[in-house]
Design an enzyme around this catalytic site. Structure first.
Site, PDB file in Angstrom:
ATOM      1  N   SER A   4       0.849  -1.184   0.000  1.00 35.49           N
ATOM      2  CA  SER A   4       0.000   0.000   0.000  1.00 35.49           C
ATOM      3  C   SER A   4       0.886   1.235   0.000  1.00 35.49           C
ATOM      4  CB  SER A   4      -0.905  -0.003   1.238  1.00 35.49           C
ATOM      5  OG  SER A   4      -1.470   1.274   1.449  1.00 35.49           O
ATOM      6  N   ARG A  38     -25.363  -8.123 -46.174  1.00 34.96           N
ATOM      7  CA  ARG A  38     -24.214  -7.368 -45.694  1.00 34.96           C
ATOM      8  C   ARG A  38     -24.683  -6.432 -44.588  1.00 34.96           C
ATOM      9  NH1 ARG A  38     -21.499  -9.522 -47.843  1.00 34.96           N
ATOM     10  NH2 ARG A  38     -20.234  -8.772 -49.571  1.00 34.96           N
TER      11      ARG A  38
END
Length: 457
Positions: A279, A318
């Site tokens: 930490s 498409r």
């Protein structure tokens, strides 16, 4: 634009990307996969006499990604809406002689892009599979080592009954094995050639279309579906679901490690390394950074997998949007999933297991985790409903008076009428009430060994 997303950020890429998977989905790899399609198409058509014989060699000679500038091609992509159009133009310009007139013969842009994606997906799936095998081996080692390490089994995050840590890791192992089987199935069935020409008929190739298509699939070692699949995208979803499932299981395993690393639990710890898990302000901390990274990457991966489902609505022959969205979602899904998997391999290969702490936690409830065990010992003599009532009352009394359940039971005439002190003591052995855990562990380990033997074969 590099660095906008976590995957390609110089600051965050070490967390949310792996070098091997990024290589599979890099711009250069994307170009090479599409060029591999073009080279294979030219070789097959030359071999079948659809185009002049020299075309195959000429196109293959020019189909090398290092010859092309991704940035230059990228600047031209917005004009045509996809990368295949400028790439084919540059490939054609590089092919020498009359062979240039036969580049991309009978194909359309989606043939190039979809097939290229399938070639990249195959590499990506094999990378994930290799890491899953390592992860499974780590799970198998933990399972063998801790098949008799008692711990609390938890339901709704609360202690339920005794179990063994090896059974927990065996459940991870079986999930990993199933993920590998799923990937194998996708490689076998879902990685398919895309080759249909303008609208899926291959009309431009006349009578040769189907034969070219079949030979091309063989050349690229891809499945040849009955018809082109331009806007039926379940294959992409199958790939996405398999990869997304990997991310999901990584989130689950990492989540359990996080919970077991809590200060109040302290049953396992990630392997220690200089500077890892610290930490910026609390010197004593040992954070589950590997598991936390895995969960963060998996969460992002699952978002991509979910988004893929919404791309399936692609009309006619498409697509307008759904297809194009896949180009970003699929690579990101693979990269993020690899980033979720890789740290867990490291974590599980070096996992510190605190068997003593697991035993201490089992004692935390002062015997309450054995309430069902006593009930099942008593039930043949009193009936299950009566035994349940007796143990429920005894458990409440033990909590209210902060006494060990064993002591409460030894003072309860409803219990001692059927069980003596020795029998009561015997029930409170953690390994005496783990049922078929040994059998389940043997089955999981046996299945894993058999599967890896098949890999070798």
């Amino acid at each position: 634009m590099a660095g906008v997303g976590a995957i390609d950020s110089e600051l965050l890429g070490g967390l949310f990307a792996t070098v091997p998977m990024c290589a599979v989905w890099s711009d250069g790899a994307r170009l090479q996969a599409m060029l591999d399609f073009e080279a294979a198409l030219a070789r097959v058509q030359s071999r079948l006499g659809v185009v002049p014989h020299a075309v195959g060699e000429a196109v293959a000679k020019a189909a090398r990604a290092e010859f092309y500038d991704p940035a230059e091609i990228g600047r031209k992509v917005p004009l045509g809406g996809n990368v295949a159009i400028p790439l084919v133009k540059e490939l054609t310009a590089r092919v020498e002689g009359e062979a240039a007139g036969f580049v991309h013969w009978g194909a359309t842009s989606q043939d190039v892009i979809d097939t290229g994606l399938m070639l990249q997906a195959r590499e990506g799936l094999n990378l994930l599979r290799a890491d899953l095998v390592r992860l499974g081996d780590a799970c198998a080692a933990l399972t063998s080592a801790h098949r008799a390490t008692p711990m609390a089994g938890r339901t709704f995050l609360q202690q339920g009954l005794p179990t063994v840590f090896g059974l927990k890791t065996a459940s991870w192992l079986e999930s990993v094995e199933r993920l590998i089987l799923r990937i194998d199935g996708v490689i076998e069935q879902s990685l398919a050639l895309q080759f249909g020409g303008a609208v899926g008929t291959l009309a431009s190739l006349g009578p040769h279309g189907a034969q070219v298509r079949d030979e091309l699939a063989v050349e690229l070692k891809l499945h040849a579906p009955a018809v082109p699949w331009f806007t039926t995208r379940e294959r992409i979803i199958e790939i996405g679901e398999a990869v997304g499932a990997v991310a999901g299981i990584m989130m689950k395993i990492a989540g359990e490690i996080v919970l077991m690393m809590q200060t109040e639990v302290g049953e396992v710890f990630e392997p220690a390394a200089p500077g890892k898990g610290g930490s910026s302000t609390m010197p004593h901390k040992r954070n589950p950074v590997g598991a936390a990274t895995a969960r963060a990457a998996a969460l992002q991966a699952q978002a991509r997998a979910a988004a893929l489902h919404s791309t399936m609505d692609q009309p006619h022959e498409r697509a307008t949007g759904g297809w194009q969205a896949e180009w970003g979602l699929v690579p990101e899904l693979f990269v993020l999933t690899a980033a979720a998997l890789q740290p867990l391999v490291t974590v599980l290969e070096g996992l510190e297991v605190r068997a003593d702490r697991m035993r201490e936690n089992l004692e935390m409830t002062k015997g309450l985790v054995f309430a069902e065990a006593v009930m099942m010992k008593l039930a043949p003599k009193t009936g299950r409903a009566v035994a349940h009532h007796i143990l429920e009352a005894a458990s409440k009394l033990a909590i209210a008076e902060d006494r060990h359940l064993k002591d409460v039971l030894k003072a309860d005439k409803a219990v001692t009428a059927h069980l003596d002190a020795r029998e009561i003591d015997g029930v409170f052995d953690p390994l005496g009430y783990v049922g078929s855990a040994d059998v389940f562990i043997d089955r999981a380990l046996g299945s894993w060994r058999d599967a890896r033997a098949e890999d070798v074969g």
